[in-house]
Motif scaffolding. Structure first.
Motif, short mmCIF file in Angstrom:
data_model
loop_
_atom_site.label_atom_id
_atom_site.label_comp_id
_atom_site.label_asym_id
_atom_site.label_seq_id
_atom_site.Cartn_x
_atom_site.Cartn_y
_atom_site.Cartn_z
N ASP A 2 -16.72 -1.49 30.45
CA ASP A 2 -17.09 -1.38 29.04
C ASP A 2 -18.54 -0.90 28.97
O ASP A 2 -19.48 -1.68 28.86
N ALA A 39 -12.61 -7.33 27.75
CA ALA A 39 -11.56 -8.35 27.63
C ALA A 39 -10.20 -7.69 27.85
O ALA A 39 -9.99 -6.53 27.49
N SER A 40 -9.27 -8.42 28.44
CA SER A 40 -7.94 -7.86 28.70
C SER A 40 -7.17 -7.63 27.41
O SER A 40 -6.29 -6.78 27.33
N SER A 41 -7.51 -8.40 26.37
CA SER A 41 -6.91 -8.20 25.05
C SER A 41 -7.95 -8.55 23.99
O SER A 41 -8.78 -9.43 24.20
N GLY A 42 -7.93 -7.87 22.90
CA GLY A 42 -8.90 -8.11 21.84
C GLY A 42 -10.26 -7.54 22.20
O GLY A 42 -10.39 -6.67 23.06
N SER A 43 -11.30 -8.05 21.55
CA SER A 43 -12.65 -7.53 21.76
C SER A 43 -13.42 -8.45 22.70
O SER A 43 -12.96 -9.52 23.07
N GLY A 44 -14.58 -8.00 23.06
CA GLY A 44 -15.45 -8.81 23.90
C GLY A 44 -15.59 -8.25 25.30
O GLY A 44 -14.79 -7.42 25.76
N ASN A 45 -16.62 -8.69 25.99
CA ASN A 45 -16.88 -8.27 27.36
C ASN A 45 -17.74 -9.34 28.03
O ASN A 45 -18.23 -10.27 27.39
N LYS A 90 -15.93 -14.41 27.19
CA LYS A 90 -16.14 -13.04 26.75
C LYS A 90 -16.79 -13.08 25.36
O LYS A 90 -16.54 -13.98 24.57
N TYR A 91 -17.63 -12.06 25.09
CA TYR A 91 -18.36 -12.03 23.82
C TYR A 91 -18.64 -10.58 23.47
O TYR A 91 -18.95 -9.77 24.35
N SER A 92 -18.53 -10.23 22.20
CA SER A 92 -18.76 -8.84 21.77
C SER A 92 -20.25 -8.57 21.65
O SER A 92 -20.90 -8.97 20.68
#
Length: 377
Positions: free
Chosen positions: A83, A113-119, A147-149
């Motif tokens: 990302d 993230a594997s699904s949704g948002s965040g890293n 995980k956090y955007s």
């Protein structure tokens, strides 16, 4: 000379003031920069893989080989999803201490993230193929939780300890800075894992209820420099906010204060946390910089290629003021600093000692440079 230190708030003022007052002038510099390449896009990390060759990461998500004469290889195949954006991307890389036998490298990056948002920051291992064109046997050893955007404060420096375990530095993700004081997450921490991703049994928080077992130390902000010192201990530096960049030696289980205490201010002024620089139960830095130099990269020099006066010195890149900081230590304290490479006017992202005993530097730019530092004639 005007001191660069903040108003007196404790015993560390003396150390800061001494460092500012006896910084060496540019005329005392004793290296010649040899630019090997200027064709790297925001290079971040550097590892040595034998025969004069290096691996270099580029933050947008590429890893390349570079020959001793600066020839760039094509981007390696086999990297995971990254990302990239803001401060995130493909970041540090190190070669295993037994690379000549196993061809293993470790690298860290911002993992989506594997699904949704965040890293979050992740650490992976892989084998460099025999033709050095791809990464094989990729394995994610560690993923920062939660995980956090955000596109800020990933930390992401890797150090192999003498016992073969791996230290990984982790940022506080900026807006999640208060997480650095709690043990149920990996924000603002240094973690320690084994090379297979397992948790060493002697980690300080193993078995403690509510604490993640990978954590080695906590209360950090954004650690972008880490190295083993001549004393065999882990040394790190971390970004402050507006001032208060720190050098620390993180001991197991210790709390380094962020964001409760700091030697800096919040952006635009105003207190951080409790507005204090010291508090019982929280560790003091070895050294701090005010104003902030925005440190990145860190290496101790073990060779005598530049003369005996440089042996054991610490070298730190300065992104903000665009120089390489040579730091002289005595009894574990900073007693002198010298600004190198100021004439290049480049943001210094990383510095490493090569197998040849020379220092190598990466500059942070769309036309980033790999520079070998030669002793002055």
């Amino acid at each position: 000379m005007t001191s660069l230190c903040p108003p007196a708030r404790g015993a560390l003022l003396t150390l800061c003031a001494v460092s500012a007052l006896i910084s060496l002038p540019a005329a005392a510099q004793s290296v010649r920069p040899e630019i090997l390449t200027s064709q790297l896009e925001h290079p971040w990390g550097l590892a040595f893989i034998g025969d004069g060759r290096m691996l270099v990461t580029e933050r947008p998500g590429r890893m390349r080989t570079v020959s001793a004469d600066g020839k760039l290889g094509e981007p390696l195949e086999g990297l995971p999803k990254i990302d990239a954006g803001g401060q995130g991307g493909l970041l540090d890389v190190v070669a295993d201490s037994d690379f000549a036998r196993n061809r293993t490298v470790y690298f860290c990056y911002s993992e989506p993230a594997s699904s949704g948002s965040g890293n979050s920051t992740a650490l992976a291992s892989a084998r460099l193929s025999d033709d050095a064109r791809r990464l094989e046997k990729l394995k994610v050893l560690f993923s920062q939780k939660p995980k956090y955007s955000s596109d800020a404060h990933f930390g992401c420096r890797i150090v192999e300890a003498k016992d073969g375990t791996l230290f990984l530095t982790l940022g506080d993700r900026y807006k999640r800075k208060d997480d650095a004081q709690t043990l149920g997450n990996h924000h603002g921490k240094v973690v320690r894992v084994s090379k297979d991703g397992s948790v060493p049994k002697d980690n300080p928080f193993v078995g403690r209820r509510g604490a993640l077992p990978e954590i080695w130390s906590y209360g950090h902000r954004n650690v972008q420099g880490a190295a083993l010192g001549p004393d065999g201990r882990l040394w790190i530096h971390e970004h402050g906010a507006q001032g208060g960049d720190e050098i620390n030696r993180p001991d197991p289980g210790k709390n380094y204060g962020w964001p409760v205490i700091s030697w800096g201010q919040d952006y635009g002024g105003g207190k951080i946390g409790e507005g204090l620089s010291e508090k019982e139960g929280m560790e003091q830095p070895v050294h701090y910089w005010t104003p902030s130099i925005a440190p990145s990269g860190m290496s101790f020099l073990r060779s005598d290629k530049y003369g005996r006066d440089w042996q054991g010195n610490l070298f730190v890149g300065a992104l903000k003021f665009r120089y390489l900081d040579r730091i002289v230590l005595r009894d574990g304290k900073v007693v002198r600093e010298e600004k190198l490479l100021e004439d290049l006017k480049q943001r210094i992202r990383d510095v490493r000692e090569g197998p040849d005993g020379l220092l190598y530097v990466l500059t942070d730019s769309p036309e980033g440079q790999l520079i070998r530092l030669l002793p002055a004639r």
